[in-house]
Design an enzyme around this catalytic site. Structure first.
Site, short mmCIF file in Angstrom:
data_model
loop_
_atom_site.label_atom_id
_atom_site.label_comp_id
_atom_site.label_asym_id
_atom_site.label_seq_id
_atom_site.Cartn_x
_atom_site.Cartn_y
_atom_site.Cartn_z
N ARG A 46 0.84 -1.20 0.00
CA ARG A 46 0.00 0.00 0.00
C ARG A 46 0.87 1.24 0.00
O ARG A 46 2.03 1.20 0.37
CB ARG A 46 -0.90 0.02 1.24
CG ARG A 46 -2.05 -0.98 1.17
CD ARG A 46 -2.89 -0.88 2.42
NE ARG A 46 -3.52 0.42 2.57
CZ ARG A 46 -3.33 1.24 3.59
NH1 ARG A 46 -2.54 0.93 4.59
NH2 ARG A 46 -3.96 2.39 3.64
N LYS A 56 3.81 -6.27 12.03
CA LYS A 56 3.09 -6.63 10.80
C LYS A 56 3.43 -8.04 10.30
O LYS A 56 4.57 -8.38 10.07
CB LYS A 56 3.41 -5.62 9.71
CG LYS A 56 2.60 -5.85 8.46
CD LYS A 56 2.29 -4.57 7.76
CE LYS A 56 1.68 -4.81 6.40
NZ LYS A 56 1.24 -3.60 5.76
N ARG A 88 -1.45 5.24 13.32
CA ARG A 88 -0.41 4.97 14.31
C ARG A 88 -1.01 5.14 15.69
O ARG A 88 -1.79 6.07 15.89
CB ARG A 88 0.73 6.00 14.22
CG ARG A 88 1.58 5.90 13.04
CD ARG A 88 3.07 5.83 13.35
NE ARG A 88 3.69 5.16 12.22
CZ ARG A 88 4.01 5.78 11.08
NH1 ARG A 88 3.80 7.07 10.96
NH2 ARG A 88 4.55 5.13 10.08
C1 BTN Z 1 0.48 -3.77 2.32
O1 BTN Z 1 1.24 -2.83 2.05
O2 BTN Z 1 0.16 -4.02 3.48
C2 BTN Z 1 -0.09 -4.63 1.23
C3 BTN Z 1 0.86 -5.72 0.82
C4 BTN Z 1 0.31 -6.61 -0.27
C5 BTN Z 1 1.34 -7.56 -0.81
C6 BTN Z 1 0.75 -8.56 -1.75
S1 BTN Z 1 1.85 -9.87 -2.14
C7 BTN Z 1 0.77 -10.42 -3.38
C8 BTN Z 1 0.23 -9.19 -4.07
N1 BTN Z 1 1.12 -8.77 -5.11
C9 BTN Z 1 1.68 -7.57 -4.88
O3 BTN Z 1 2.49 -6.99 -5.62
N2 BTN Z 1 1.23 -7.12 -3.69
C10 BTN Z 1 0.28 -8.02 -3.10
#
Ligand code: BTN
Length: 321
Positions: A118, A183, A318
């Site tokens: 994100r 996380k 946060r």
């Molecule tokens: C976040 O930032 O919390 C979201 C992370 C999401 C990661 C997943 S891995 C599978 C899919 N492909 C990506 O490029 N991102 C999501």
């Protein structure tokens, strides 16, 4: 290369000749494959005079094992499942497709070269160490109903991990899965097509399973993983099946009824419920008490000016100490 990975996955030493014979290729071809495998970030050790091995072995994804772990209702909703050895991003891969099938199209990868998180962040995606999965689902009612979808995904992932015996799992709005406050998993929801009509939603899920030290150094926030599950012999295939067993039926219900069914479990898992928090967006920082979420998945932030509805997207939360 996939054959070589499968052979080396047992962690034992295999001679070059044995690897060549097993695959019906030349020793030179094996040597090239070994280089290609090492380029994926796999630690292939050359044991002088004996052959090659991957210390500790590899927990590889296996389509048959995942499908075997699916319950009847999840299997009935699965339109397709593909596993890539390496890809830029499983979310991007599904965005490139024109998905017409009803049900879920699932894309998994052993590694991502441009994994996305994100808010423009990179998502570390080392080989065969975590879960990188995207699920595409065609919604017929337009994008207005998607506010709570990423929150529902957080609940589903948390419940799947809980069922596998993972302790300390909680949620941080909008959709971080935490373990003891660090996380563990993240969700990236993207919409492809016309948001006012039928459109395909791509739900990317990243779950840290056994993050290698090298990749861990690149993670820019407190993180956690499931390395003890790996030690106990639970495979990534089992984790994927657990998530899909919950997620696919949940998507069918969500399409009909929206977030309502997940509001209660979401609140039960919310680690900052009734606590002071700070919400940061590109434009502003707002502080208040997190009072939970509404039926659209917006955070209800109690401020001196009254309760404000904060929408997910490009914001972060946060705790304030
Ligand atoms: C976040 O930032 O919390 C979201 C992370 C999401 C990661 C997943 S891995 C599978 C899919 N492909 C990506 O490029 N991102 C999501």
């Amino acid at each position: 290369m996939q054959n070589l990975l499968t052979i080396l996955a047992d962690g034992e030493i295999h001679s070059g000749q044995d690897l060549a014979d097993k695959q019906g290729v030349s020793r030179t071809a094996v040597w090239k494959q070994v280089r290609a495998v090492a380029d994926l970030g796999v630690d292939v050790e050359r044991v002088r005079g004996l052959g090659y091995r991957v210390p500790g072995g590899l927990d590889l994804l296996d389509q048959r094992l995942i499908e075997r772990g699916l319950q009847h209702d999840a299997r009935a909703l699965l339109a397709g499942l593909e596993i890539y050895t390496s890809i830029d991003s499983t979310n991007l891969e599904l965005q490139r497709r024109n998905i017409e099938a009803s049900g879920a199209t699932v894309c998994l990868a052993e590694s991502q070269t441009a994994g996305r998180g994100r808010r423009g962040r990179a998502w570390q995606s080392p080989f065969a160490s975590s879960i990188y999965m995207s699920v595409a689902w065609k919604f017929h009612g337009g994008a207005t109903a998607f506010g709570g979808l990423s929150l529902m995904l957080g609940v589903v992932v948390s419940q799947a991990l809980d069922a596998l015996g993972v302790d300390g799992v909680g949620l941080k709005w909008p959709n971080d899965v935490l373990r003891h406050g660090r996380k563990l998993a993240g969700v990236l929801v993207e919409i492809s097509g016309d948001v006012t009509g039928p459109c395909t939603v791509i739900m990317g899920i990243g779950i840290n399973v056994a993050v290698p030290k090298e990749a861990a150094r690149q993670i820019d926030q407190p993180w956690s993983d499931l390395s003890e599950l790996r030690t106990a012999g639970t495979s990534r295939n089992q984790i994927v099946a657990q998530v899909l067993n919950r997620l696919l039926p949940a998507l069918a219900v969500y399409e009909e009824q929206g977030f309502a069914n997940w509001s209660e479990p979401w609140h039960a898992l919310h680690v900052y419920q009734d606590q002071p928090v700070l919400i940061r967006s590109a434009e502003q920082v707002t502080t208040g008490i997190a009072r939970g979420v509404d039926e659209q998945g917006a955070l209800l932030l109690e401020t001196p000016q009254g309760v404000q509805r904060m929408h997910g997207g490009e914001v972060s939360l946060r705790p304030v100490s």
